[in-house]
Design an enzyme around this catalytic site. Structure first.
Site, PDB file in Angstrom:
ATOM      1  N   HIS A 128      -2.388   6.018   8.197  1.00  0.00           N
ATOM      2  CA  HIS A 128      -0.830   7.056   8.308  1.00  0.00           C
ATOM      3  C   HIS A 128      -1.070   8.146   9.442  1.00  0.00           C
ATOM      4  CE1 HIS A 128      -0.597   3.298   5.737  1.00  0.00           C
ATOM      5  NE2 HIS A 128       0.769   3.572   6.227  1.00  0.00           N
ATOM      6  N   GLU A 151       4.612  -4.228   9.106  1.00  0.00           N
ATOM      7  CA  GLU A 151       3.203  -3.919   9.173  1.00  0.00           C
ATOM      8  C   GLU A 151       2.701  -5.503   8.277  1.00  0.00           C
ATOM      9  OE1 GLU A 151       3.042   0.076   6.764  1.00  0.00           O
ATOM     10  OE2 GLU A 151       3.153  -1.570   5.521  1.00  0.00           O
ATOM     11  N   HIS A 195       1.354  -1.257  -0.002  1.00  0.00           N
ATOM     12  CA  HIS A 195      -0.196   0.229  -0.176  1.00  0.00           C
ATOM     13  C   HIS A 195       1.353   1.516   0.030  1.00  0.00           C
ATOM     14  CE1 HIS A 195      -0.467  -0.347   4.567  1.00  0.00           C
ATOM     15  NE2 HIS A 195       0.950   0.509   4.565  1.00  0.00           N
ATOM     16  N   HIS A 197      10.755  -3.521   4.922  1.00  0.00           N
ATOM     17  CA  HIS A 197      10.590  -2.201   4.734  1.00  0.00           C
ATOM     18  C   HIS A 197      11.205  -1.450   5.495  1.00  0.00           C
ATOM     19  CE1 HIS A 197       6.715  -1.828   4.714  1.00  0.00           C
ATOM     20  NE2 HIS A 197       6.779  -0.131   5.178  1.00  0.00           N
TER      21      HIS A 197
HETATM   22 FE   LIG Z   1       1.716   1.629   5.490  1.00  0.00          FE
END
Ligand SMILES: [Fe+2]
Length: 310
Positions: free
Chosen positions: A59, A240, A12, A193
């Protein structure tokens, strides 16, 4: 009776949304990413879900750090795209399914998962980018979407096991809903990431691919993985991936992996995408159409296209 017909994982990252909004999807860098989702869009057109339950993280768009629910279920009739600093993304307003959402809230909370019920919420790239990847860019999203926001931005996030068990409770809730609905569950975010610090840009493809293998065949192993292992192996934002376990918990123990796509990098993350359907059994798989075989060939074609575009 409602039933879950498939589970999907998808990146995403906001840069994918920006590439769509700025008409850059044909540029070689982005074509490599989007080509991997072409056959998934075709699969989705055939699957024709009545409802999507989309697991994502906010976020700091709907919830500031002043108040961060661990699990927040969107029960509203609609969810407008959030302004993330550049104006709202030019995507349709997301229509909810308040009846099914209220049913899930009741069933899951009575099963002792203390969800936050959200009756007004804007949704950011965490929700809209996966919709684009699987549905393209239509004028209206083709089906209602129930957002489930999971806290993975402020310590402590929920454990993978808690996420997996929440998925189990969601499955029970869906299966006890009287209307005949076909539901697809999305797990979004990941894969490896790290956004900041000395390890910024970390990509661990070996870990990612093993995670995809286990997601398909041995999710219980992933459900036992501690937070520290996600962060050490996949970077701080790799956490995540616990959200994928909500999706996986909502499926049967045994599933058929009908499609997989993995590429690096997109922005500074690894993109992992998988489509899982309930196991059809050998007998059933021998009859009628064979989406798994078709989509495996599609995956090979996507890989070849990636090689050509390099
Ligand atoms: Fe994210």
């Amino acid at each position: 009776m409602a039933r879950i017909i498939a589970g999907v994982t998808s990146s995403h990252v906001p840069a994918i949304g920006a590439a769509i909004d700025n008409h850059q999807t044909e540029e070689p860098y982005w074509k490599r990413v989007f080509s991997g989702f072409e056959r998934s869009k075709e699969w989705m057109r055939q699957a024709k879900p009545d409802v999507v339950i989309l697991i994502y993280n906010d976020h700091a768009s709907a919830f500031s750090v002043e108040m961060v629910p661990t699990f927040a279920l969107g029960c509203a009739a609609e969810f407008p795209p959030a302004d993330e600093g550049w104006g709202p993304r030019p995507v349709p307003v997301v229509k909810g399914h308040p009846e099914l959402a209220a049913h899930i809230a009741q069933s899951v909370i009575l099963d002792e998962f203390d969800l936050t019920v959200v009756n007004k919420m804007e949704v950011d790239h965490g929700l809209t980018v996966p919709l684009n990847l699987l549905f393209g860019s239509p004028k209206e999203w083709p089906c209602p979407v129930i957002p489930l926001a999971v806290n993975v931005v402020l310590y402590p996030p929920p454990t993978g096991h808690r996420c997996f068990m929440l998925g189990r409770a969601i499955r029970k809730a869906v299966q006890s809903y009287p209307e005949d609905l076909r539901v697809v569950v999305f797990g979004t975010g990941g894969m490896s990431h790290q956004i900041s610090g000395p390890r910024a840009g970390l990509i661990n493809s070996k870990f990612d691919k093993a995670f995809l293998d286990n997601l398909s065949k041995n999710p219980q192993k992933l459900a036992r993985m501690p937070h520290l292992e996600y962060m050490r192996e996949a970077g701080a934002e790799g956490i995540e991936m616990v959200m994928w376990l909500v999706m996986r918990g909502a499926l049967d123990d045994k599933v058929d992996e009908v499609y997989r796509f993995y590429t690096v990098p997109a922005s500074n993350t690894a993109v992992g995408h998988i489509i899982l359907e309930p196991h059809r059994g050998k007998k059933a798989a021998g009859k009628g159409k064979k989406p798994a075989g078709k989509l495996k060939r599609a995956a090979a074609r996507a890989k070849a296209e990636v090689r050509r575009s390099k």
